[in-house]
Scaffold this active site. Structure first.
Site, PDB file in Angstrom:
ATOM      1  N   GLU A 258       0.824  -1.204   0.000  1.00  0.00           N
ATOM      2  CA  GLU A 258       0.000   0.000   0.000  1.00  0.00           C
ATOM      3  C   GLU A 258       0.864   1.262   0.000  1.00  0.00           C
ATOM      4  O   GLU A 258       0.447   2.312  -0.474  1.00  0.00           O
ATOM      5  CB  GLU A 258      -0.905  -0.013   1.246  1.00  0.00           C
ATOM      6  CG  GLU A 258      -2.326   0.395   0.962  1.00  0.00           C
ATOM      7  CD  GLU A 258      -3.263   0.145   2.125  1.00  0.00           C
ATOM      8  OE1 GLU A 258      -4.339  -0.417   1.877  1.00  0.00           O
ATOM      9  OE2 GLU A 258      -2.944   0.515   3.271  1.00  0.00           O
TER      10      GLU A 258
ATOM     11  N   HIS B  62       8.016 -26.718  -0.997  1.00  0.00           N
ATOM     12  CA  HIS B  62       7.426 -27.873  -1.678  1.00  0.00           C
ATOM     13  C   HIS B  62       6.249 -27.471  -2.556  1.00  0.00           C
ATOM     14  O   HIS B  62       5.530 -28.339  -3.061  1.00  0.00           O
ATOM     15  CB  HIS B  62       6.994 -28.909  -0.630  1.00  0.00           C
ATOM     16  CG  HIS B  62       8.166 -29.412   0.166  1.00  0.00           C
ATOM     17  ND1 HIS B  62       8.766 -30.635  -0.072  1.00  0.00           N
ATOM     18  CD2 HIS B  62       8.872 -28.823   1.154  1.00  0.00           C
ATOM     19  CE1 HIS B  62       9.786 -30.769   0.764  1.00  0.00           C
ATOM     20  NE2 HIS B  62       9.876 -29.684   1.527  1.00  0.00           N
TER      21      HIS B  62
ATOM     22  N   LYS C 108     -14.294   0.183  -3.497  1.00  0.00           N
ATOM     23  CA  LYS C 108     -15.319   0.585  -2.519  1.00  0.00           C
ATOM     24  C   LYS C 108     -16.446   1.328  -3.217  1.00  0.00           C
ATOM     25  O   LYS C 108     -17.615   1.067  -2.973  1.00  0.00           O
ATOM     26  CB  LYS C 108     -14.709   1.507  -1.456  1.00  0.00           C
ATOM     27  CG  LYS C 108     -13.813   0.815  -0.473  1.00  0.00           C
ATOM     28  CD  LYS C 108     -13.429   1.800   0.632  1.00  0.00           C
ATOM     29  CE  LYS C 108     -12.288   1.265   1.449  1.00  0.00           C
ATOM     30  NZ  LYS C 108     -11.693   2.274   2.321  1.00  0.00           N
TER      31      LYS C 108
HETATM   32  O1  PA5 Z   1      -3.839   1.282   5.634  1.00  0.00           O
HETATM   33  C1  PA5 Z   1      -4.975   1.690   5.431  1.00  0.00           C
HETATM   34  O2  PA5 Z   1      -5.248   2.878   5.537  1.00  0.00           O
HETATM   35  C2  PA5 Z   1      -6.109   0.744   5.122  1.00  0.00           C
HETATM   36  O3  PA5 Z   1      -5.729  -0.535   4.864  1.00  0.00           O
HETATM   37  C3  PA5 Z   1      -7.036   0.723   6.301  1.00  0.00           C
HETATM   38  O4  PA5 Z   1      -6.317   0.302   7.421  1.00  0.00           O
HETATM   39  C4  PA5 Z   1      -8.227  -0.187   6.090  1.00  0.00           C
HETATM   40  O5  PA5 Z   1      -8.874   0.164   4.917  1.00  0.00           O
HETATM   41  C5  PA5 Z   1      -9.183  -0.040   7.255  1.00  0.00           C
HETATM   42  O6  PA5 Z   1      -9.574   1.286   7.398  1.00  0.00           O
HETATM   43  P1  PA5 Z   1     -10.305   1.803   8.666  1.00  0.00           P
HETATM   44  O7  PA5 Z   1      -9.433   1.613   9.838  1.00  0.00           O
HETATM   45  O8  PA5 Z   1     -10.578   3.245   8.384  1.00  0.00           O
HETATM   46  O9  PA5 Z   1     -11.591   1.013   8.801  1.00  0.00           O
END
Ligand code: PA5
Length: 444
Positions: free
Chosen positions: A284, A305, A419
């Site tokens: 990310e 394996h 989303k």
């Molecule tokens: O790193 C990030 O920002 C995302 O992966 C969030 O952690 C994930 O989408 C969860 O978001 P939230 O904590 O707002 O529910």
């Protein structure tokens, strides 16, 4: 202290790179320490191990004790950065079989990390007849998966204990002021913990996001923070004695030389969810602007394996980073068999760690000979302090690495695409036109 060994990776690079990269790393480190780089409103995690909120930390420990005393299970509801760190630490220091073990602490179930009815039903049935509490975690407070799961478990708690008592068993970790979860928590009187504004989800394991579930599982969160603080101090060294510099520089140079995929490997199965946490952290942070190393993970020796063939002889786009731990104290020792029908008496008297180490070294040599550069991260013992240091090391190296790559390591604009489509297809108010458009596309 954690060390990085790049001796089996350097041979894949034709030119020395340290001097050329040092100014870039110094600039990246300065952006992390003082701001000025892309996304610098999300660098709160850099100083977290020294300036975390002590009062909240004490409340976390108190809440963990209460949950340990009044609950046989804790349902932790969250996804992505609000999920993987806690699970990684609990499994790494406890066990993937933590819930099956005889222990004085509650079982911990992770929910809201998907939309599977079967998975939700299973945990629902597992907790419905025992005393349980819920820790719902969402920085934004609006993420669909945890919000949906929370509906089910909130309703179950309220049926079981009544609304007032249920509210005392719900702990919400979210933004200090904004979002639907914060509003709900305030309205219902849940105890709340804060995800600081300047700490993004994937860098939040050392906030209440990770610390409350980890503490409930009986892990010493003070030691975890202490290890992170040790590493924070080490990471302030702006030179190649800093392990984060070594790792960030090497993986970037390898990427530039055509190694597009990094495999994070460990020979301890309990590391699996730490690797999942690492994949989110790096994927990310770096995968944007049509750039970035693709982070993947393998569990050795099991995956030797299954994936071993590709790693040894498939397309030569891989680099490998292996996390090695010192031996646990309680080692299994191979016995002597009089008959020796399996021919394994040459191993008699050896610990499994000794055998595993030879598997590590054998794999290292084979993969390097097969064209896969190999970095080793020696993390010390599998303990809370060492894991705190490892977490901070990977976070800091990730920040450096993202800046070396030229991206913003702290945003995640690409996560929104699915989303929006999902909301449109589900008929969320405001998304009607988009829903029609998407259904037409699906029907083609
Ligand atoms: O790193 C990030 O920002 C995302 O992966 C969030 O952690 C994930 O989408 C969860 O978001 P939230 O904590 O707002 O529910």
């Amino acid at each position: 202290m954690l060390t990085v060994d790049t001796s089996k990776a350097g041979a894949f690079l034709t030119l020395p790179y340290e001097d050329a990269l040092a100014p870039h790393l110094t600039r990246a480190a300065n952006w992390l320490q003082n701001g000025g780089g892309k996304g610098d409103d999300f660098i709160g995690w850099v100083r977290l191990p020294e300036n975390y909120d002590r009062d909240e930390f004490a409340r976390i420990e108190k809440a963990a004790k209460k949950i340990q005393s009044d609950s046989q299970a804790l349902v932790v509801i969250g996804i992505g950065g609000s999920y993987l760190g806690a699970r990684g630490v609990i499994e790494c220091l406890g066990s993937p079989n933590y819930n099956l073990r005889k222990k004085a602490t509650p079982n911990v179930y992770f929910m809201g990390n998907g939309l599977s009815s079967a998975a939700t039903r299973e945990v629902y049935d597992l907790v419905k007849d025992v005393d349980f509490s819920v820790n719902v975690i969402s920085k934004s407070g609006t993420t669909t998966e945890p919000a949906v799961a929370f509906r089910f478990f909130k309703e179950l708690l309220e049926q079981k204990y009544g609304k007032a008592e249920a509210a005392k068993r719900i702990y919400a970790t979210t933004d200090k002021a904004r979002g639907a979860l914060k509003s709900l928590a305030d309205a219902e009187g849940y105890e709340t913990f804060v995800v600081p504004d300047d700490v993004g989800g994937r860098y939040s394991v050392l906030t209440a996001v990770g610390l409350l579930p980890i503490a409930v599982a009986g892990i010493d969160v003070g030691e975890l923070m202490g290890g992170a603080a040790d590493m924070m101090v080490k990471c302030r060294d702006n030179d190649f004695t800093n392990p984060a510099w070594q790792y960030a520089a090497m993986r970037n140079e390898l990427y530039r030389s055509g190694k597009k995929i990094e495999l994070l490997a460990c020979f301890e199965p309990s590391f699996r969810f730490m690797a999942e946490w690492w994949k989110q952290l790096y994927g990310e942070s770096e995968g944007k602007d049509n750039r970035g190393i693709f982070p993947a993970s393998v569990d050795f020796t099991a995956d030797l394996h299954s994936m071993g063939q590709y790693i040894q002889q498939g397309e030569r786009i891989l680099m490998e980073t292996v996390v090695r731990f010192d031996p646990d104290d309680d080692q299994m020792v191979v016995g002597l068999d009089e008959v020796n029908g399996d021919g394994l008496n040459f191993l008699a008297g050896k610990t499994l760690h000794e055998i595993n180490t030879q598997a590590m070294d054998g794999t290292l040599l084979a993969h390097v000979e097969g064209g896969v550069p190999n970095m080793i991260v020696r993390a010390g013992k599998r303990g809370a302090r060492e894991l705190g240091a490892l977490i901070y090391f990977f976070e800091y190296a990730c920040g450096l690495s993202g800046y070396l790559l030229g991206v913003n390591p702290f945003d995640q604009p690409g996560v929104e695409a699915y989303k929006k489509n999902m909301f449109a297809l589900l008929g969320k108010p405001g998304y009607e036109a988009m829903g029609d458009e998407l259904r037409a596309k699906l029907a083609k």
